[in-house]
Design an enzyme around this catalytic site. Structure first.
Site, PDB file in Angstrom:
ATOM      1  N   GLU A   1       0.829  -1.209   0.000  1.00 55.29           N
ATOM      2  CA  GLU A   1       0.000   0.000   0.000  1.00 55.29           C
ATOM      3  C   GLU A   1       0.864   1.261   0.000  1.00 55.29           C
ATOM      4  O   GLU A   1       0.545   2.240  -0.690  1.00 55.29           O
ATOM      5  CB  GLU A   1      -0.950  -0.010   1.199  1.00 55.29           C
ATOM      6  CG  GLU A   1      -1.950  -1.159   1.190  1.00 55.29           C
ATOM      7  CD  GLU A   1      -2.815  -1.190  -0.063  1.00 55.29           C
ATOM      8  OE1 GLU A   1      -3.088  -0.109  -0.627  1.00 55.29           O
ATOM      9  OE2 GLU A   1      -3.217  -2.287  -0.481  1.00 55.29           O
TER      10      GLU A   1
ATOM     11  N   HIS B   1       2.029   2.033  -3.458  1.00 52.58           N
ATOM     12  CA  HIS B   1       1.093   2.805  -4.284  1.00 52.58           C
ATOM     13  C   HIS B   1       1.339   4.306  -4.111  1.00 52.58           C
ATOM     14  O   HIS B   1       1.309   5.073  -5.079  1.00 52.58           O
ATOM     15  CB  HIS B   1      -0.353   2.497  -3.892  1.00 52.58           C
ATOM     16  CG  HIS B   1      -0.918   1.254  -4.493  1.00 52.58           C
ATOM     17  ND1 HIS B   1      -0.909   1.001  -5.853  1.00 52.58           N
ATOM     18  CD2 HIS B   1      -1.539   0.190  -3.918  1.00 52.58           C
ATOM     19  CE1 HIS B   1      -1.495  -0.164  -6.089  1.00 52.58           C
ATOM     20  NE2 HIS B   1      -1.885  -0.676  -4.936  1.00 52.58           N
TER      21      HIS B   1
ATOM     22  N   GLU C   1      -0.889  -2.466  -9.574  1.00 47.84           N
ATOM     23  CA  GLU C   1      -0.803  -3.508  -8.557  1.00 47.84           C
ATOM     24  C   GLU C   1       0.547  -4.232  -8.611  1.00 47.84           C
ATOM     25  O   GLU C   1       1.182  -4.474  -7.583  1.00 47.84           O
ATOM     26  CB  GLU C   1      -1.945  -4.508  -8.724  1.00 47.84           C
ATOM     27  CG  GLU C   1      -3.302  -3.988  -8.327  1.00 47.84           C
ATOM     28  CD  GLU C   1      -3.396  -3.724  -6.834  1.00 47.84           C
ATOM     29  OE1 GLU C   1      -2.960  -4.565  -6.039  1.00 47.84           O
ATOM     30  OE2 GLU C   1      -3.916  -2.661  -6.462  1.00 47.84           O
TER      31      GLU C   1
END
Length: 260
Positions: free
Chosen positions: A122, A125, A183
């Site tokens: 995360e 990202h 992703e």
């Protein structure tokens, strides 16, 4: 809004110069400071509207893992971590250094290394500015300036769309999963971060095996913008030889997180 009315030449220069941490050319129109403000505003709203855990062993555990991950990020960014009372196996990170972890994730991420794999992903990202890419494309092709002011405008279609673009849309009725490209890129960055922090990168594979067993991401890959569990596992395994030396060096340097 005037702050965003940049001359076309400046916008083109920004786009031409933008590259991800893995060297991929990116389309970025939004100033980082604007993205940070959007992330902070969305995060504050979530904390007001959703129940959170405070002062528990779970919170200390999650904060320990998250702090270990963010400590190896090459940035002066201050990170905030919140544990949300939510049974879904989910986590997110937003521009501006905001991390959220659902309590349901702790039933699937069985140990600190597996939790580090999720949090590293995360944070990846954020470091790769994936939300900025998504907002920039939306800004350039559809709702334009209305999107930028959406968070301040109350409950609206634009606000829901912006929440989805930032990566927290499932709670607001507009779920916009990151692309397969994003992703996969976050997987690689997350592996590097967890290894550098002293977490065992081999456990990233175990995590996604757990996800598969729990039914996470069971939608057939051709119907989803996410990699399937098996594709993700194979991609992670292929990268393990690159990050094992990073992990070994981190352990030798005394980075041995003990979060429980």
């Amino acid at each position: 809004m005037k702050r965003l009315a940049l001359p076309a030449a400046v916008l083109l220069l920004l786009v031409a110069c933008a590259t991800s941490p893995l060297g991929r050319q990116q389309f970025l129109l939004m100033p980082a400071s604007e993205m940070d403000q959007m992330g902070a505003t969305a995060y504050a709203e979530m904390k007001q509207q959703q129940p959170i855990e405070t002062g528990t062993a779970e919170v200390r555990y999650v904060q320990c893992v998250a702090n270990a991950i963010t400590s190896v990020v090459d940035s002066d960014q201050q990170w905030e971590v919140t544990v949300f009372k939510d049974d879904t196996a989910n986590a997110f990170a937003l521009p501006g250094g905001k991390i959220g972890v659902h309590t349901g994730l702790l039933k699937v991420a069985k140990n600190q290394d597996q939790l580090a794999a999720v949090i590293g992903h995360e944070v990846g990202h954020v470091l790769a500015q994936h939300s900025n890419e998504r907002v920039s494309i939306q800004f350039a092709t559809q709702t334009g300036a209305q999107l930028v002011a959406a968070l301040a405008g109350g409950d609206s279609a634009e606000q829901q769309t912006l929440m989805g673009l930032l990566g927290v849309g499932a709670q607001y009725g507009v779920q916009l999963p990151f692309s397969r490209k994003h992703e996969s890129e976050a997987d690689v960055i997350g592996l590097q971060l967890m290894a550098e922090a002293g977490f065992n990168p081999e456990q990233s594979v175990n995590l996604w095996q757990n996800m598969a067993a729990a039914g996470g991401g069971s939608t057939p890959e051709f119907l989803s913008t996410h990699p399937s569990n098996q594709t993700r596992i194979e991609g992670l395994r292929a990268r393990l030889p690159e990050v094992r030396p990073i992990y070994q060096q981190a352990r030798a340097a005394g980075r041995t997180p003990n979060c429980g």
